[in-house]
Design a protein around this motif. Structure first.
Motif, PDB file in Angstrom:
ATOM      1  N   ALA A  83       0.847  -1.196   0.000  1.00  0.00           N
ATOM      2  CA  ALA A  83       0.000   0.000   0.000  1.00  0.00           C
ATOM      3  C   ALA A  83       0.880   1.243   0.000  1.00  0.00           C
ATOM      4  O   ALA A  83       1.957   1.267   0.612  1.00  0.00           O
ATOM      5  CB  ALA A  83      -0.907  -0.001   1.222  1.00  0.00           C
ATOM      6  N   ARG A  84       0.409   2.283  -0.672  1.00  0.00           N
ATOM      7  CA  ARG A  84       1.126   3.563  -0.719  1.00  0.00           C
ATOM      8  C   ARG A  84       0.163   4.713  -0.562  1.00  0.00           C
ATOM      9  O   ARG A  84      -0.978   4.657  -1.021  1.00  0.00           O
ATOM     10  CB  ARG A  84       1.908   3.704  -2.028  1.00  0.00           C
ATOM     11  N   LEU A  85       0.641   5.750   0.080  1.00  0.00           N
ATOM     12  CA  LEU A  85      -0.130   6.960   0.284  1.00  0.00           C
ATOM     13  C   LEU A  85       0.779   8.142  -0.033  1.00  0.00           C
ATOM     14  O   LEU A  85       1.834   8.304   0.593  1.00  0.00           O
ATOM     15  CB  LEU A  85      -0.616   7.029   1.742  1.00  0.00           C
ATOM     16  N   ASN A  86       0.382   8.923  -1.030  1.00  0.00           N
ATOM     17  CA  ASN A  86       1.195  10.048  -1.483  1.00  0.00           C
ATOM     18  C   ASN A  86       2.592   9.595  -1.900  1.00  0.00           C
ATOM     19  O   ASN A  86       3.578  10.306  -1.731  1.00  0.00           O
ATOM     20  CB  ASN A  86       1.304  11.115  -0.384  1.00  0.00           C
ATOM     21  N   GLY A  87       2.677   8.377  -2.429  1.00  0.00           N
ATOM     22  CA  GLY A  87       3.944   7.817  -2.870  1.00  0.00           C
ATOM     23  C   GLY A  87       4.745   7.132  -1.793  1.00  0.00           C
ATOM     24  O   GLY A  87       5.748   6.461  -2.085  1.00  0.00           O
ATOM     25  N   ILE A  88       4.342   7.239  -0.540  1.00  0.00           N
ATOM     26  CA  ILE A  88       5.063   6.666   0.606  1.00  0.00           C
ATOM     27  C   ILE A  88       4.485   5.290   0.933  1.00  0.00           C
ATOM     28  O   ILE A  88       3.258   5.122   0.988  1.00  0.00           O
ATOM     29  CB  ILE A  88       4.946   7.581   1.842  1.00  0.00           C
ATOM     30  N   VAL A  89       5.360   4.309   1.142  1.00  0.00           N
ATOM     31  CA  VAL A  89       4.874   2.979   1.512  1.00  0.00           C
ATOM     32  C   VAL A  89       4.145   3.055   2.850  1.00  0.00           C
ATOM     33  O   VAL A  89       4.567   3.744   3.779  1.00  0.00           O
ATOM     34  CB  VAL A  89       6.011   1.942   1.569  1.00  0.00           C
ATOM     35  N   TYR A  90       3.029   2.346   2.927  1.00  0.00           N
ATOM     36  CA  TYR A  90       2.139   2.401   4.083  1.00  0.00           C
ATOM     37  C   TYR A  90       1.935   0.967   4.534  1.00  0.00           C
ATOM     38  O   TYR A  90       1.138   0.224   3.979  1.00  0.00           O
ATOM     39  CB  TYR A  90       0.823   3.044   3.642  1.00  0.00           C
ATOM     40  N   LEU A  91       2.671   0.561   5.573  1.00  0.00           N
ATOM     41  CA  LEU A  91       2.831  -0.858   5.883  1.00  0.00           C
ATOM     42  C   LEU A  91       2.040  -1.331   7.089  1.00  0.00           C
ATOM     43  O   LEU A  91       2.159  -2.494   7.476  1.00  0.00           O
ATOM     44  CB  LEU A  91       4.318  -1.161   6.117  1.00  0.00           C
ATOM     45  N   GLU A  92       1.218  -0.497   7.689  1.00  0.00           N
ATOM     46  CA  GLU A  92       0.665  -0.881   8.984  1.00  0.00           C
ATOM     47  C   GLU A  92      -0.611  -1.703   8.916  1.00  0.00           C
ATOM     48  O   GLU A  92      -1.083  -2.182   9.949  1.00  0.00           O
ATOM     49  CB  GLU A  92       0.444   0.363   9.845  1.00  0.00           C
ATOM     50  N   LYS A  93      -1.230  -1.844   7.734  1.00  0.00           N
ATOM     51  CA  LYS A  93      -2.492  -2.567   7.653  1.00  0.00           C
ATOM     52  C   LYS A  93      -2.391  -3.718   6.666  1.00  0.00           C
ATOM     53  O   LYS A  93      -1.686  -3.640   5.662  1.00  0.00           O
ATOM     54  CB  LYS A  93      -3.624  -1.635   7.205  1.00  0.00           C
ATOM     55  N   ALA A  94      -3.141  -4.794   6.950  1.00  0.00           N
ATOM     56  CA  ALA A  94      -3.283  -5.888   5.993  1.00  0.00           C
ATOM     57  C   ALA A  94      -4.140  -5.411   4.818  1.00  0.00           C
ATOM     58  O   ALA A  94      -4.875  -4.427   4.927  1.00  0.00           O
ATOM     59  CB  ALA A  94      -3.917  -7.092   6.687  1.00  0.00           C
ATOM     60  N   PRO A  95      -4.098  -6.109   3.673  1.00  0.00           N
ATOM     61  CA  PRO A  95      -4.603  -5.502   2.437  1.00  0.00           C
ATOM     62  C   PRO A  95      -6.021  -5.834   2.019  1.00  0.00           C
ATOM     63  O   PRO A  95      -6.536  -5.226   1.078  1.00  0.00           O
ATOM     64  CB  PRO A  95      -3.635  -6.070   1.404  1.00  0.00           C
ATOM     65  N   LEU A  96      -6.685  -6.817   2.635  1.00  0.00           N
ATOM     66  CA  LEU A  96      -7.937  -7.301   2.060  1.00  0.00           C
ATOM     67  C   LEU A  96      -8.995  -6.202   1.965  1.00  0.00           C
ATOM     68  O   LEU A  96      -9.743  -6.133   0.975  1.00  0.00           O
ATOM     69  CB  LEU A  96      -8.475  -8.480   2.873  1.00  0.00           C
ATOM     70  N   ALA A  97      -9.082  -5.331   2.959  1.00  0.00           N
ATOM     71  CA  ALA A  97     -10.057  -4.243   2.888  1.00  0.00           C
ATOM     72  C   ALA A  97      -9.760  -3.330   1.701  1.00  0.00           C
ATOM     73  O   ALA A  97     -10.675  -2.889   0.997  1.00  0.00           O
ATOM     74  CB  ALA A  97     -10.049  -3.442   4.186  1.00  0.00           C
ATOM     75  N   TYR A  98      -8.466  -3.046   1.457  1.00  0.00           N
ATOM     76  CA  TYR A  98      -8.100  -2.236   0.281  1.00  0.00           C
ATOM     77  C   TYR A  98      -8.471  -2.963  -1.007  1.00  0.00           C
ATOM     78  O   TYR A  98      -8.955  -2.338  -1.960  1.00  0.00           O
ATOM     79  CB  TYR A  98      -6.597  -1.942   0.269  1.00  0.00           C
ATOM     80  N   TRP A  99      -8.233  -4.261  -1.050  1.00  0.00           N
ATOM     81  CA  TRP A  99      -8.558  -5.033  -2.263  1.00  0.00           C
ATOM     82  C   TRP A  99     -10.058  -4.969  -2.559  1.00  0.00           C
ATOM     83  O   TRP A  99     -10.461  -4.847  -3.716  1.00  0.00           O
ATOM     84  CB  TRP A  99      -8.137  -6.482  -2.081  1.00  0.00           C
ATOM     85  N   LEU A 100     -10.864  -5.053  -1.517  1.00  0.00           N
ATOM     86  CA  LEU A 100     -12.309  -5.013  -1.719  1.00  0.00           C
ATOM     87  C   LEU A 100     -12.759  -3.637  -2.209  1.00  0.00           C
ATOM     88  O   LEU A 100     -13.631  -3.529  -3.090  1.00  0.00           O
ATOM     89  CB  LEU A 100     -13.025  -5.378  -0.416  1.00  0.00           C
ATOM     90  N   ILE A 101     -12.180  -2.579  -1.653  1.00  0.00           N
ATOM     91  CA  ILE A 101     -12.529  -1.233  -2.119  1.00  0.00           C
ATOM     92  C   ILE A 101     -12.048  -1.031  -3.549  1.00  0.00           C
ATOM     93  O   ILE A 101     -12.767  -0.454  -4.387  1.00  0.00           O
ATOM     94  CB  ILE A 101     -11.922  -0.166  -1.182  1.00  0.00           C
ATOM     95  N   THR A 102     -10.855  -1.512  -3.855  1.00  0.00           N
ATOM     96  CA  THR A 102     -10.337  -1.412  -5.220  1.00  0.00           C
ATOM     97  C   THR A 102     -11.253  -2.140  -6.200  1.00  0.00           C
ATOM     98  O   THR A 102     -11.544  -1.642  -7.294  1.00  0.00           O
ATOM     99  CB  THR A 102      -8.916  -2.004  -5.291  1.00  0.00           C
ATOM    100  N   THR A 103     -11.713  -3.327  -5.820  1.00  0.00           N
ATOM    101  CA  THR A 103     -12.649  -4.072  -6.665  1.00  0.00           C
ATOM    102  C   THR A 103     -13.934  -3.289  -6.873  1.00  0.00           C
ATOM    103  O   THR A 103     -14.486  -3.237  -7.983  1.00  0.00           O
ATOM    104  CB  THR A 103     -12.954  -5.442  -6.032  1.00  0.00           C
ATOM    105  N   SER A 104     -14.428  -2.660  -5.805  1.00  0.00           N
ATOM    106  CA  SER A 104     -15.621  -1.832  -5.924  1.00  0.00           C
ATOM    107  C   SER A 104     -15.392  -0.655  -6.871  1.00  0.00           C
ATOM    108  O   SER A 104     -16.269  -0.300  -7.669  1.00  0.00           O
ATOM    109  CB  SER A 104     -16.037  -1.321  -4.537  1.00  0.00           C
ATOM    110  N   PHE A 105     -14.195  -0.065  -6.813  1.00  0.00           N
ATOM    111  CA  PHE A 105     -13.866   1.018  -7.745  1.00  0.00           C
ATOM    112  C   PHE A 105     -13.872   0.518  -9.191  1.00  0.00           C
ATOM    113  O   PHE A 105     -14.325   1.217 -10.099  1.00  0.00           O
ATOM    114  CB  PHE A 105     -12.500   1.610  -7.409  1.00  0.00           C
ATOM    115  N   HIS A 106     -13.344  -0.671  -9.399  1.00  0.00           N
ATOM    116  CA  HIS A 106     -13.354  -1.245 -10.753  1.00  0.00           C
ATOM    117  C   HIS A 106     -14.789  -1.427 -11.266  1.00  0.00           C
ATOM    118  O   HIS A 106     -15.067  -1.212 -12.446  1.00  0.00           O
ATOM    119  CB  HIS A 106     -12.626  -2.589 -10.757  1.00  0.00           C
ATOM    120  N   LEU A 107     -15.691  -1.814 -10.362  1.00  0.00           N
ATOM    121  CA  LEU A 107     -17.064  -2.100 -10.762  1.00  0.00           C
ATOM    122  C   LEU A 107     -17.911  -0.835 -10.925  1.00  0.00           C
ATOM    123  O   LEU A 107     -18.732  -0.734 -11.842  1.00  0.00           O
ATOM    124  CB  LEU A 107     -17.729  -3.030  -9.744  1.00  0.00           C
ATOM    125  N   PHE A 108     -17.709   0.135 -10.031  1.00  0.00           N
ATOM    126  CA  PHE A 108     -18.622   1.280  -9.977  1.00  0.00           C
ATOM    127  C   PHE A 108     -17.941   2.624 -10.233  1.00  0.00           C
ATOM    128  O   PHE A 108     -18.620   3.656 -10.246  1.00  0.00           O
ATOM    129  CB  PHE A 108     -19.307   1.325  -8.597  1.00  0.00           C
TER     130      PHE A 108
END
Length: 604
Positions: free
Chosen positions: A53-78
Motif C-alpha cells: 500500500a502507498r499513500l502520497n507515494g510513501i509505503v504504508y505498511l501498517e495494515k493488511a490488504p484485504l479491505a483495500y482489495w475489496l474497495i479497489t474491486t468496488s472502484f473497478h465495478l462502480f
C-alpha cells in the motif's frame, strides 16, 4: 418464502436499510483515515501493485490488504466514488447481522436468532464505527464465523464437522488478511477459555474434531502469499529488534509484526499516532454501543449458562468470547472500536434474553419508552429554542473546539452549542419522530411488536444521524476545497501539516502533495524507506517555491494562517476557498476568481 427463513429476511432487510441506505454521498469521506484508506485503494488500482500500500507515494505498511482489495474491486465495478468505497464495509455489516441471526437461530431458535440479528443491525456502536473506512466490521464477521464454526465442530450431533472445521480455517485466513494476528488471537483465546470451562481442554476427542494443525495450515495457505510477498518486497526481511524510534527503517516484517502488533499492544509503538480511553470507560461505553438493547442485559444475567445443552453452550461461548475481547484490550491501548468483535456475542445474549421474556424484559422495554420520551422532549425543546436563529455559512462557525475530548468517538459532541442546533433542524426533527415511534411503540405495544417499534426507531435515528453528518460535512471533510482546487488552474499542491488532516482533498482532487512540516504519524516510517519520494518540505523550501514563479496552492488550518503569513507575507497570499475552518491559498491571483464552495459544504 419458507417460514423458517422469515426472521433472516427481516434482519437482512433492516440491516440493508441502515447500512446500505447510509452509504450515499453526502456525507463525504472524512479527513483522517476515512479518505486515506479510499485513496490507498485508488493507488492500488492505478499502480497495479496490490501488495504494498502507498499513500502520497510513501509505503504504508501498517495494515493488511484485504479491505483495500475489496474497495479497489468496488472502484473497478462502480468507478472511483466515495459511495463505492463504502460498499464493502456496508455489505459486511449486513452479512454480519445475517450471520449473527443464523448463529442465534441454530443455538436458541429462530425467534431469538432474529432478535439477535436485529439487536446488532440497529445498535449504536455498529452504525457509529462503520461510518469510517476501517476493516473492523469485516474482522468481526470473520471472528463470528470462526467461533460459530468452532462450536459446530465440537457438537456431537453435527453431521458435517469437517465442513465447519474448513470454515473455521477460512475465517482465520481471511481475518489475517483483514487485520493481522488479532484475527487468530480472539477466536483462539475465546475458544481456549471455553474449552477450559467445559473441561474439554485436555480431551483427545476435542482436538480430533477441531483438527488444529489442518485448520492453521489452511489459514496459512490463504494468508501467507501476501505476507511473503510484502516481506520480500520491503526489505530488510527479518528484524526482531524491540526498539522503536524516529528515523529508523527496518522493512515490512519488523514494522508490521513487531511495531504494529507487539509494541502497539504494549503502548510502546513509534510513532504513537493513536488515542486511548480510560479502561473503565472502555467497558461501560458498551452500554452505549449496544443501546437501546443494552437495557436487557439484566435479563441476560438470569439465563442458564450450563453447557448441558446447546443453548447453554452457546451462551457460555458468547460470555467467553466477549470477556476475552474486553479483557485482552483492557491491558492494551483501549480504542473504543477495538472491541467490535464482541458485539455479536453480546447481541446473541440479548436476543436470547428478549426471546425468553420475563419481568426484566418488560422492565427493559418500559425503560426504553421512558428514555425515548425524554429524548423526544429534549429534541422538541431544542427545536423550539433555535426556531429563529439564522444559519449563515456552515456549521463550523457555530461550534466550539474541545480537543481534550477527541480521544472519545463521541467527543465532538462537546463541540455542539445551542446555535449549532439551528443547522441541525432537519435531522433533529427526524430524530424526534424516531423517538416518538420508539416511545409509543415500547409503551403501547406488547411482545414482538414492541421490539419492532424499537428497531424502527433506531432505523429512523440512523438516517437522522446521516443527515446530521451531511450538515457536518464542511467540518469533517475538506471536499469543498477539493472542488475549488479542481476548478482552479493547474499548480503544485502543498499542505501545511500531516497528510491525514486534508486527506479528503487528496481523494476528491486526486492530486499528490508536498507536506509542509508533515513528516509525522502514519507516513513517517515509510518516508525512510529506500527510494521514498521527497514529498516533505520545510518552511525555507516553502518560501523558495512560493516566489519561484510557478503557481502553487497551499492548504492550511485557520489556526496556522498567521504563522504562514509571517513566512511568505500577505502580498502574495491569495485566498481561493474556505470550508470548515480550513483554507486554500495560492501564490498568484486568480482571474476570474474561482467560485466559492456552496454553503454547508454542498458541491456541484
Amino acid at each position: 418464502m419458507p417460514k423458517s427463513q422469515g426472521s433472516d429476511f427481516w434482519v437482512v432487510l433492516v440491516a440493508a436499510v441502515v447500512f446500505l441506505g447510509c452509504i450515499v454521498s453526502p456525507p463525504s469521506l472524512m479527513d483522517d483515515v476515512d479518505a486515506a484508506h479510499a485513496q490507498i485503494a485508488r493507488n492500488m488500482m492505478s499502480s497495479g501493485d496490490w501488495v504494498t500500500a502507498r499513500l502520497n507515494g510513501i509505503v504504508y505498511l501498517e495494515k493488511a490488504p484485504l479491505a483495500y482489495w475489496l474497495i479497489t474491486t468496488s472502484f473497478h465495478l462502480f468507478g472511483v466514488r466515495d459511495w463505492a468505497a463504502r460498499i464493502p464495509a456496508a455489505l459486511f455489516a449486513v452479512g454480519l447481522c445475517w450471520l449473527t441471526a443464523r448463529f442465534g437461530g441454530w443455538a436458541f431458535g429462530k425467534r431469538a436468532g432474529g432478535l439477535a440479528g436485529l439487536c446488532l443491525a440497529t445498535c449504536v456502536g455498529l452504525f457509529l464505527f462503520t461510518r469510517i473506512l476501517i476493516p473492523d466490521v469485516m474482522l468481526t464477521a470473520t471472528v463470528t464465523l470462526g467461533l460459530w464454526s468452532f462450536l459446530r465442530t465440537l457438537e456431537e450431533d453435527e453431521p458435517h464437522p469437517r465442513r465447519w472445521a474448513l470454515l473455521l480455517s477460512a475465517s482465520l485466513g481471511l481475518g489475517l488478511l483483514l487485520k493481522g494476528l488479532i484475527a487468530v488471537v480472539v477466536p483462539a483465546g475465546a475458544g481456549l477459555v471455553y474449552l477450559l470451562l467445559t473441561r474439554q481442554l485436555v480431551s483427545g476427542r476435542t482436538w480430533r474434531r477441531l483438527r488444529p494443525l489442518h485448520v492453521l495450515l489452511g489459514a496459512f495457505l490463504i494468508a501467507s502469499p501476501w505476507y511473503v510477498l510484502a516481506t520480500l518486497g520491503n526489505p530488510p526481511y527479518l528484524d526482531f529488534s524491540f526498539h522503536s524510534g524516529p528515523g529508523e527503517y527496518r522493512g515490512f516484517f519488523w514494522f508490521y509484526f513487531i511495531n504494529e502488533h507487539l509494541l502497539r499492544y504494549l503502548n510502546l509503538r513509534y510513532p504513537r499516532d493513536y488515542d486511548t480511553v480510560p479502561r473503565l470507560a472502555f467497558w461501560l461505553l458498551h452500554l452505549v454501543w449496544l443501546f437501546p438493547w443494552s437495557v436487557y442485559f439484566p435479563a441476560a444475567l438470569r439465563l442458564s449458562y450450563s453447557p448441558a445443552n446447546r443453548e447453554g453452550r452457546a451462551r457460555l461461548l458468547a460470555v467467553c468470547w466477549a470477556g476475552f475481547v474486553l479483557g485482552f484490550f483492557t491491558f492494551s491501548t483501549t480504542q473504543e472500536y477495538y472491541s467490535m468483535p464482541c458485539y455479536p456475542a453480546l447481541a446473541l445474549l440479548l436476543g436470547s434474553a428478549i426471546a425468553a421474556g420475563g419481568c426484566w424484559v418488560r422492565i427493559g422495554t418500559q425503560m426504553i419508552s421512558m428514555l425515548s420520551f425524554a429524548a423526544l422532549a429534549g429534541a422538541a425543546v431544542i427545536l423550539f429554542q433555535v426556531r429563529g436563529i439564522p444559519t449563515p455559512g456552515d456549521i463550523s462557525a457555530a461550534l466550539t473546539q474541545n480537543p481534550e475530548a477527541y480521544a472519545l468517538s463521541l467527543g465532538h459532541l462537546a463541540d455542539l452549542t445551542l446555535r449549532s442546533f439551528a443547522y441541525l433542524r432537519l435531522p433533529l426533527a427526524l430524530a424526534g419522530v424516531a423517538f416518538l415511534v420508539g416511545a409509543l411503540g415500547a409503551r403501547v405495544l406488547t411482545g414482538h411488536r414492541a421490539f419492532i417499534a424499537v428497531a424502527a426507531m433506531m432505523v429512523l435515528f440512523a438516517h437522522a444521524a446521516r443527515l446530521a453528518l451531511v450538515v457536518f460535512d464542511p467540518y469533517l471533510s475538506s471536499r469543498p476545497l477539493a472542488e475549488a482546487l479542481r476548478q482552479a488552474p493547474e499548480g503544485r499542491l502543498i499542505a501545511a501539516g500531516e497528510y491525514y488532516a486534508f486527506s479528503s482533498v487528496f481523494f476528491y482532487s486526486n492530486r499528490p502533495t508536498w507536506l509542509l512540516n508533515g513528516r509525522m504519524n502514519n507516513l513517517e516510517y515509510g518516508s525512510y524507506a529506500p527510494g521514498a519520494p521527497s514529498v516533505f518540505i520545510d518552511e525555507r523550501e516553502l518560501k523558495r517555491h512560493w516566489f519561484a514563479g510557478d503557481r502553487y496552492y497551499l492548504l492550511a488550518d485557520k489556526s496556522a494562517v498567521n504563522h504562514l503569513n509571517d513566512i511568505v507575507g500577505k502580498k502574495d497570499f491569495y485566498p481561493v476557498a474556505e470550508s470548515g475552518g480550513k483554507l486554500l491559498f495560492t501564490n498568484q491571483a486568480l482571474v476570474p476568481p474561482v467560485a466559492q464552495p456552496l454553503a454547508r459544504g454542498k458541491t456541484q
